[in-house]
Design a protein around this motif. Structure first.
Motif, PDB file in Angstrom:
ATOM      1  N   LEU A 101       0.816  -1.217   0.000  1.00 51.88           N
ATOM      2  CA  LEU A 101       0.000   0.000   0.000  1.00 51.88           C
ATOM      3  C   LEU A 101       0.851   1.270   0.000  1.00 51.88           C
ATOM      4  O   LEU A 101       0.314   2.375  -0.126  1.00 51.88           O
ATOM      5  N   GLU A 102       2.171   1.100   0.123  1.00 55.75           N
ATOM      6  CA  GLU A 102       3.083   2.236   0.009  1.00 55.75           C
ATOM      7  C   GLU A 102       3.472   2.505  -1.438  1.00 55.75           C
ATOM      8  O   GLU A 102       4.056   3.546  -1.731  1.00 55.75           O
ATOM      9  N   PHE A 103       3.156   1.580  -2.349  1.00 58.58           N
ATOM     10  CA  PHE A 103       3.493   1.782  -3.750  1.00 58.58           C
ATOM     11  C   PHE A 103       2.619   2.899  -4.318  1.00 58.58           C
ATOM     12  O   PHE A 103       1.406   2.940  -4.077  1.00 58.58           O
ATOM     13  N   SER A 104       3.197   3.790  -5.102  1.00 56.07           N
ATOM     14  CA  SER A 104       2.440   4.932  -5.623  1.00 56.07           C
ATOM     15  C   SER A 104       1.258   4.498  -6.487  1.00 56.07           C
ATOM     16  O   SER A 104       0.209   5.156  -6.482  1.00 56.07           O
ATOM     17  N   ALA A 105       1.393   3.395  -7.210  1.00 54.45           N
ATOM     18  CA  ALA A 105       0.311   2.929  -8.071  1.00 54.45           C
ATOM     19  C   ALA A 105      -0.893   2.444  -7.279  1.00 54.45           C
ATOM     20  O   ALA A 105      -1.996   2.317  -7.825  1.00 54.45           O
ATOM     21  N   ASN A 106      -0.690   2.162  -5.983  1.00 53.43           N
ATOM     22  CA  ASN A 106      -1.783   1.681  -5.131  1.00 53.43           C
ATOM     23  C   ASN A 106      -2.389   2.794  -4.283  1.00 53.43           C
ATOM     24  O   ASN A 106      -3.082   2.523  -3.298  1.00 53.43           O
ATOM     25  N   ALA A 107      -2.149   4.040  -4.663  1.00 54.01           N
ATOM     26  CA  ALA A 107      -2.711   5.165  -3.907  1.00 54.01           C
ATOM     27  C   ALA A 107      -4.231   5.049  -3.860  1.00 54.01           C
ATOM     28  O   ALA A 107      -4.886   4.829  -4.871  1.00 54.01           O
ATOM     29  N   GLY A 108      -4.771   5.189  -2.666  1.00 53.81           N
ATOM     30  CA  GLY A 108      -6.212   5.118  -2.476  1.00 53.81           C
ATOM     31  C   GLY A 108      -6.743   3.732  -2.181  1.00 53.81           C
ATOM     32  O   GLY A 108      -7.886   3.581  -1.726  1.00 53.81           O
ATOM     33  N   ILE A 109      -5.932   2.701  -2.415  1.00 56.94           N
ATOM     34  CA  ILE A 109      -6.365   1.323  -2.171  1.00 56.94           C
ATOM     35  C   ILE A 109      -6.394   1.012  -0.673  1.00 56.94           C
ATOM     36  O   ILE A 109      -7.085   0.100  -0.220  1.00 56.94           O
ATOM     37  N   ASP A 110      -5.645   1.792   0.118  1.00 55.97           N
ATOM     38  CA  ASP A 110      -5.551   1.499   1.552  1.00 55.97           C
ATOM     39  C   ASP A 110      -6.909   1.519   2.238  1.00 55.97           C
ATOM     40  O   ASP A 110      -7.179   0.700   3.123  1.00 55.97           O
ATOM     41  N   GLU A 111      -7.794   2.424   1.819  1.00 58.21           N
ATOM     42  CA  GLU A 111      -9.118   2.490   2.437  1.00 58.21           C
ATOM     43  C   GLU A 111      -9.919   1.229   2.147  1.00 58.21           C
ATOM     44  O   GLU A 111     -10.587   0.691   3.031  1.00 58.21           O
ATOM     45  N   THR A 112      -9.861   0.753   0.919  1.00 58.47           N
ATOM     46  CA  THR A 112     -10.599  -0.459   0.545  1.00 58.47           C
ATOM     47  C   THR A 112     -10.037  -1.674   1.266  1.00 58.47           C
ATOM     48  O   THR A 112     -10.785  -2.531   1.736  1.00 58.47           O
ATOM     49  N   ALA A 113      -8.719  -1.764   1.344  1.00 61.14           N
ATOM     50  CA  ALA A 113      -8.087  -2.873   2.063  1.00 61.14           C
ATOM     51  C   ALA A 113      -8.515  -2.877   3.525  1.00 61.14           C
ATOM     52  O   ALA A 113      -8.831  -3.933   4.095  1.00 61.14           O
ATOM     53  N   ALA A 114      -8.540  -1.689   4.137  1.00 63.45           N
ATOM     54  CA  ALA A 114      -8.945  -1.587   5.539  1.00 63.45           C
ATOM     55  C   ALA A 114     -10.419  -1.931   5.713  1.00 63.45           C
ATOM     56  O   ALA A 114     -10.826  -2.483   6.744  1.00 63.45           O
ATOM     57  N   ASP A 115     -11.231  -1.613   4.714  1.00 61.99           N
ATOM     58  CA  ASP A 115     -12.661  -1.942   4.781  1.00 61.99           C
ATOM     59  C   ASP A 115     -12.906  -3.447   4.700  1.00 61.99           C
ATOM     60  O   ASP A 115     -13.784  -3.992   5.383  1.00 61.99           O
ATOM     61  N   LEU A 116     -12.142  -4.129   3.837  1.00 59.40           N
ATOM     62  CA  LEU A 116     -12.396  -5.546   3.579  1.00 59.40           C
ATOM     63  C   LEU A 116     -11.803  -6.470   4.639  1.00 59.40           C
ATOM     64  O   LEU A 116     -12.350  -7.552   4.906  1.00 59.40           O
ATOM     65  N   GLN A 117     -10.696  -6.086   5.237  1.00 66.00           N
ATOM     66  CA  GLN A 117     -10.030  -6.976   6.188  1.00 66.00           C
ATOM     67  C   GLN A 117     -10.943  -7.443   7.324  1.00 66.00           C
ATOM     68  O   GLN A 117     -10.954  -8.637   7.643  1.00 66.00           O
TER      69      GLN A 117
END
Length: 359
Positions: A101-117
């Motif tokens: 989630l630190e990769f620039s191409a994954n910007a914004g994915i952190d919220e979805t990952a946190a939602d699904l976990q």
């Protein structure tokens, strides 16, 4: 008399066949649920369906459904056929989120990952499974979408994917196609996957205007993305206010540089154009490409088909059209072998595209 007996035999065979078919699709009651299932092993996924629709996706083609589809690609594409890295569709983007989630191409994915976990943890599912399940359900919430396959049983990821595996919108078409080819996808499959942009919006390309859609009907899985991207823009690749963006001729709409280029590149322009007036073809090719994406790096023989749990999408109410104020004269023809199709123009003043509201 012999003919009568023969007819009776055929009738008996037909009845037996129908009876056996009915038995083959007999449903069983799922414990602790109002649902029934063809495969009892899929019962627990109905509980996940109820939970995720009520508490995350809200059973609508909104921001969370769009994001659920996006994370499927970002997780699975971390895979290579030629190099020893990446587990593909294995949930590593959640399990090893501190890295990926630190990769620039994954910007914004952190919220979805946190939602699904939490949904995976609460229901005892692996992160690879929860990502692909949520993506399939999210797509099903969008009218016009195909019903995607869902296979369950992915093991937990054992390592993060490396940086640089997710294509960026500012990269050239040859660079993007080379990365996709390394993961096993042809140019045609790449364009099919981009049908996902018909229900997508940007939050990170320009953080001052979150929820900016890529076409004018972001709540419908339709062909407008393949029409509106072909309209002449007000700028050229790289001239938008942010990296990876090309200015769209529609107010309130964002055009990714990569989408703009795919629609005009010799390697992909005719494939792009072929979807503009063919919703069934777009849906079919998208479903096939997603079926392949969802099992990258997985042993399919060890997975269980629980596609029955995925809701059946509604039909789209949108027919292909030019936005208000635009006609065929505004199309920038790119395919060398066929003329871009003509469509009716919506009545009214020049169209302004509304942002996708947050959930």
């Amino acid at each position: 008399m012999a003919i009568k007996s023969l007819l009776l035999s055929f009738v008996s065979i037909a009845v037996l066949f129908q009876t056996s078919q009915a038995a083959a699709v007999k449903r069983v009651a799922c414990p602790h649920s109002t649902h029934t299932a063809i495969n009892p092993a899929c019962c627990s996924w109905y509980n996940v369906l109820d939970d995720i629709q009520e508490n995350l996706l809200e059973s609508e083609c909104g921001e969370n459904s769009h994001s659920a589809l996006r994370i499927v690609f970002h997780d699975a594409i971390g895979f290579s056929r030629t190099k020893d890295f990446g587990g593909g569709a294995d949930g590593s983007i959640i399990k090893f989120g501190d890295t990926e989630l630190e990769f620039s191409a994954n910007a914004g994915i952190d919220e979805t990952a946190a939602d699904l976990q939490p949904f995976a943890d609460a229901h005892g599912k692996t992160y690879g499974d929860i990502i692909n399940f949520a993506g399939a359900v999210g797509v099903a919430n969008c009218p016009g979408a195909p019903r995607l396959q869902f296979l369950a049983g992915r093991p937990n990821a054992t390592a993060p994917a490396p940086d640089g595996t997710v294509p960026d919108p500012f990269q050239t078409i040859p660079v993007i196609l080379a990365r996709m080819a390394d993961a096993g996808f042809s140019p045609a499959e790449m364009i099919a996957l981009l049908a996902s942009h018909s229900i997508a919006a940007a939050d990170e390309v320009d953080t001052t205007i979150p929820g900016t859609p890529f076409d004018s009907t972001a709540d419908q899985f339709d062909t407008q993305i393949f029409i509106e991207t072909q309209l002449r823009g007000t700028g050229f690749p790289g001239t938008g206010p942010h990296q990876g963006e090309v200015e769209s001729p529609l107010v309130g709409e964002m055009r990714l540089q990569s989408d703009h280029n795919f629609a005009r590149d010799d390697a992909t322009s005719c494939i792009w154009q072929s979807f503009a007036d063919n919703q069934p073809l777009m849906s079919q090719k998208f479903a096939a490409a997603m079926k392949k994406l969802a099992v990258l790096g997985q042993d399919v023989s060890k997975l269980i088909d629980c596609s029955e749990v995925i809701p059946i999408p509604k039909k789209t109410t949108v027919t292909p059209h030019f936005p208000a104020g635009k006609t065929h004269a505004d199309i920038e023809q790119a395919c060398a072998t066929a003329v871009f199709p003509d469509f009716p123009t919506l009545p009214g003043p020049a169209q302004t595209v509304a942002p996708v509201p947050p959930q």
